[in-house]
Scaffold this motif. Structure first.
Motif, PDB file in Angstrom:
ATOM      1  N   PHE A   3     -39.020  25.738  45.384  1.00 13.77           N
ATOM      2  CA  PHE A   3     -40.043  26.570  45.792  1.00 13.77           C
ATOM      3  C   PHE A   3     -39.338  27.365  47.344  1.00 13.77           C
ATOM      4  N   MET A   4     -40.283  28.336  47.527  1.00 11.76           N
ATOM      5  CA  MET A   4     -40.103  29.343  48.844  1.00 11.76           C
ATOM      6  C   MET A   4     -39.937  28.519  49.980  1.00 11.76           C
ATOM      7  N   ASN A   5     -38.733  28.783  50.974  1.00 14.31           N
ATOM      8  CA  ASN A   5     -38.569  28.158  52.265  1.00 14.31           C
ATOM      9  C   ASN A   5     -40.440  28.395  52.772  1.00 14.31           C
ATOM     10  N   GLU A   6     -40.855  27.507  53.141  1.00 17.39           N
ATOM     11  CA  GLU A   6     -41.960  27.302  53.671  1.00 17.39           C
ATOM     12  C   GLU A   6     -42.836  28.121  54.804  1.00 17.39           C
ATOM     13  N   THR A   7     -41.294  28.332  56.242  1.00 15.13           N
ATOM     14  CA  THR A   7     -41.289  29.029  57.094  1.00 15.13           C
ATOM     15  C   THR A   7     -41.514  30.217  56.364  1.00 15.13           C
ATOM     16  N   SER A   8     -40.267  31.165  56.016  1.00 14.73           N
ATOM     17  CA  SER A   8     -40.297  32.396  55.017  1.00 14.73           C
ATOM     18  C   SER A   8     -42.026  32.758  54.799  1.00 14.73           C
ATOM     19  N   LEU A   9     -42.622  32.488  53.696  1.00 14.17           N
ATOM     20  CA  LEU A   9     -43.846  32.070  53.865  1.00 14.17           C
ATOM     21  C   LEU A   9     -45.026  32.063  54.761  1.00 14.17           C
ATOM     22  N   LEU A  10     -44.524  31.421  55.596  1.00 14.15           N
ATOM     23  CA  LEU A  10     -45.386  31.689  56.547  1.00 14.15           C
ATOM     24  C   LEU A  10     -45.364  32.891  57.195  1.00 14.15           C
ATOM     25  N   GLU A  11     -44.391  33.438  57.510  1.00 17.33           N
ATOM     26  CA  GLU A  11     -44.170  34.809  58.402  1.00 17.33           C
ATOM     27  C   GLU A  11     -44.595  36.090  57.851  1.00 17.33           C
ATOM     28  N   VAL A  12     -44.608  35.789  56.258  1.00 17.76           N
ATOM     29  CA  VAL A  12     -45.179  36.693  55.481  1.00 17.76           C
ATOM     30  C   VAL A  12     -46.845  37.043  56.086  1.00 17.76           C
ATOM     31  N   ILE A  13     -47.888  35.793  55.884  1.00 23.26           N
ATOM     32  CA  ILE A  13     -48.706  35.723  55.623  1.00 23.26           C
ATOM     33  C   ILE A  13     -49.191  36.131  57.611  1.00 23.26           C
ATOM     34  N   ARG A  14     -48.377  35.685  57.978  1.00 18.62           N
ATOM     35  CA  ARG A  14     -48.470  35.660  59.565  1.00 18.62           C
ATOM     36  C   ARG A  14     -48.783  37.304  60.264  1.00 18.62           C
ATOM     37  N   LYS A  15     -47.048  37.685  59.786  1.00 21.62           N
ATOM     38  CA  LYS A  15     -46.873  39.437  60.079  1.00 21.62           C
ATOM     39  C   LYS A  15     -47.848  40.286  58.751  1.00 21.62           C
ATOM     40  N   ARG A  16     -48.488  40.440  58.260  1.00 20.14           N
ATOM     41  CA  ARG A  16     -48.975  40.671  57.358  1.00 20.14           C
ATOM     42  C   ARG A  16     -50.431  41.755  58.257  1.00 20.14           C
ATOM     43  N   ARG A  17     -50.696  43.345  58.433  1.00 19.04           N
ATOM     44  CA  ARG A  17     -51.510  43.248  58.724  1.00 19.04           C
ATOM     45  C   ARG A  17     -51.605  44.856  57.612  1.00 19.04           C
ATOM     46  N   THR A  18     -53.278  45.180  58.404  1.00 20.81           N
ATOM     47  CA  THR A  18     -53.793  46.109  57.581  1.00 20.81           C
ATOM     48  C   THR A  18     -53.333  46.832  58.078  1.00 20.81           C
ATOM     49  N   SER A  19     -52.851  48.364  57.165  1.00 17.20           N
ATOM     50  CA  SER A  19     -52.139  49.786  57.289  1.00 17.20           C
ATOM     51  C   SER A  19     -53.110  50.667  57.416  1.00 17.20           C
ATOM     52  N   TYR A  20     -53.033  51.332  58.536  1.00 20.08           N
ATOM     53  CA  TYR A  20     -53.391  53.036  58.593  1.00 20.08           C
ATOM     54  C   TYR A  20     -52.281  54.238  58.069  1.00 20.08           C
ATOM     55  N   GLN A  21     -51.677  53.994  58.234  1.00 18.64           N
ATOM     56  CA  GLN A  21     -51.192  54.818  58.169  1.00 18.64           C
ATOM     57  C   GLN A  21     -49.264  54.670  57.629  1.00 18.64           C
ATOM     58  N   PHE A  22     -49.262  56.027  57.214  1.00 20.73           N
ATOM     59  CA  PHE A  22     -47.812  55.509  55.860  1.00 20.73           C
ATOM     60  C   PHE A  22     -46.912  56.437  55.915  1.00 20.73           C
ATOM     61  N   LEU A  23     -45.679  56.147  55.441  1.00 11.05           N
ATOM     62  CA  LEU A  23     -44.793  57.330  55.613  1.00 11.05           C
ATOM     63  C   LEU A  23     -45.065  58.770  55.005  1.00 11.05           C
ATOM     64  N   ASP A  24     -44.346  59.290  55.040  1.00 10.48           N
ATOM     65  CA  ASP A  24     -44.794  60.186  53.896  1.00 10.48           C
ATOM     66  C   ASP A  24     -43.965  60.273  52.387  1.00 10.48           C
ATOM     67  N   SER A  25     -45.188  60.869  51.364  1.00  6.68           N
ATOM     68  CA  SER A  25     -44.802  59.402  50.058  1.00  6.68           C
ATOM     69  C   SER A  25     -43.765  60.452  49.017  1.00  6.68           C
ATOM     70  N   ASP A  26     -43.593  61.702  49.527  1.00  3.17           N
ATOM     71  CA  ASP A  26     -42.134  62.125  48.381  1.00  3.17           C
ATOM     72  C   ASP A  26     -41.284  61.704  49.656  1.00  3.17           C
ATOM     73  N   SER A  27     -40.945  60.998  50.681  1.00  4.46           N
ATOM     74  CA  SER A  27     -39.175  61.035  51.169  1.00  4.46           C
ATOM     75  C   SER A  27     -39.223  59.385  50.689  1.00  4.46           C
ATOM     76  N   TYR A  28     -40.876  58.943  50.657  1.00  4.46           N
ATOM     77  CA  TYR A  28     -40.642  57.140  50.722  1.00  4.46           C
ATOM     78  C   TYR A  28     -42.272  56.974  49.638  1.00  4.46           C
ATOM     79  N   PRO A  29     -41.452  56.867  48.615  1.00  4.85           N
ATOM     80  CA  PRO A  29     -42.775  56.775  47.644  1.00  4.85           C
ATOM     81  C   PRO A  29     -43.066  55.163  46.945  1.00  4.85           C
TER      82      PRO A  29
END
Length: 201
Positions: A3-29
C-alpha cells in the motif's frame, strides 16, 4: 499487496485546498490522461450495493461556451438586483470568467426511488468527488467544487441531454493547473481528533 505510505497519503489529504485561480490553460493544459486518472479515482469510491450512482459530463469548448451563457445570466441577475444598469457589465465579466476556466466537469447522481438508497447514493457521489479532488491535487491540478445555480437551470439539463427525473446534477468541478501563487498553502485549522471523537469501551 503493497500500500501507499500512510504518511504520503495523509499529506495529500491535509494539503488539498479548494482552488479559485488556475494557470493559463494554453501554457498549462489539463491533459486528457490526467483527467482520466481523476475520473478513474472517482469511480472507485465506496457505494452501498454497488449502485454506482455517479455520472460525469466533461465539457468541450463549444459546450462550455453554451453553459457559460447560463452561468453569466444567473450571475448578472443576482449582481444587478439593486441596480439593473450593472447587468451587462456583470454578464460580460461572468461570461469571460467561465470561458477561461481550463476544464469543467459536471457531476450527476442517478435518482433512486427509495429515499434511503437516494441518501446513500448522494454520500457515494460526494466520496467520488473527494477521490477526484485528491487525485487532481496529487497531479498539481486544483479543483473548486461548486453547487451553483447552473445545476438547477433546465437549460443545463437540456443542453447535456439529461432527464431531470432520472438524474440530478449535484456539482460542478472547475479545474486547472496550479502553482503556489494560485493556491497559497494557508494554514487551515481543524478541531483536534480528540475533540470530535468518542472512544467507547
Amino acid at each position: 499487496m503493497k500500500f501507499m505510505n500512510e504518511t504520503s497519503l495523509l499529506e495529500v489529504i491535509r494539503k488539498r485546498r479548494t482552488s479559485y485561480q488556475f494557470l493559463d490553460s494554453d501554457s498549462y493544459p489539463v491533459e486528457d490522461t490526467e483527467l482520466k486518472i481523476c475520473l478513474e479515482s472517482a469511480i472507485w469510491a465506496p457505494n452501498h450495493k454497488l449502485t454506482q450512482p455517479w455520472r460525469f459530463w466533461v465539457l468541450g469548448s463549444d459546450m462550455q461556451k453554451r453553459v457559460a451563457e447560463v452561468y453569466a445570466q444567473k450571475r448578472a441577475q443576482k449582481q444587478s438586483q439593486n441596480d439593473p444598469d450593472l447587468y451587462q457589465s456583470a454578464y460580460d465579466k461572468a461570461l469571460e470568467k467561465f470561458i477561461r476556466i481550463p476544464k469543467i466537469v459536471l457531476v450527476g447522481q442517478l435518482l433512486a426511488k427509495d429515499p434511503v438508497i437516494a441518501k446513500e447514493d448522494y454520500a457515494a457521489c460526494a466520496c467520488a468527488i473527494q477521490n477526484f479532488q485528491l487525485s487532481a491535487w496529487y497531479q498539481q491540478i486544483g479543483v473548486q467544487w461548486s453547487t451553483g445555480p447552473i445545476l438547477n437551470d433546465p437549460r443545463t439539463y437540456e443542453m447535456l441531454g439529461i432527464e431531470a427525473e432520472n438524474c440530478e446534477l449535484i456539482g460542478v468541478l472547475y479545474l486547472g493547473k496550479i502553482d503556489e501563487d494560485c493556491c497559497p498553502n494557508q494554514m487551515v485549522k481543524r478541531k483536534p481528533v480528540a475533540e470530535v471523537t468518542v472512544f467507547t469501551d
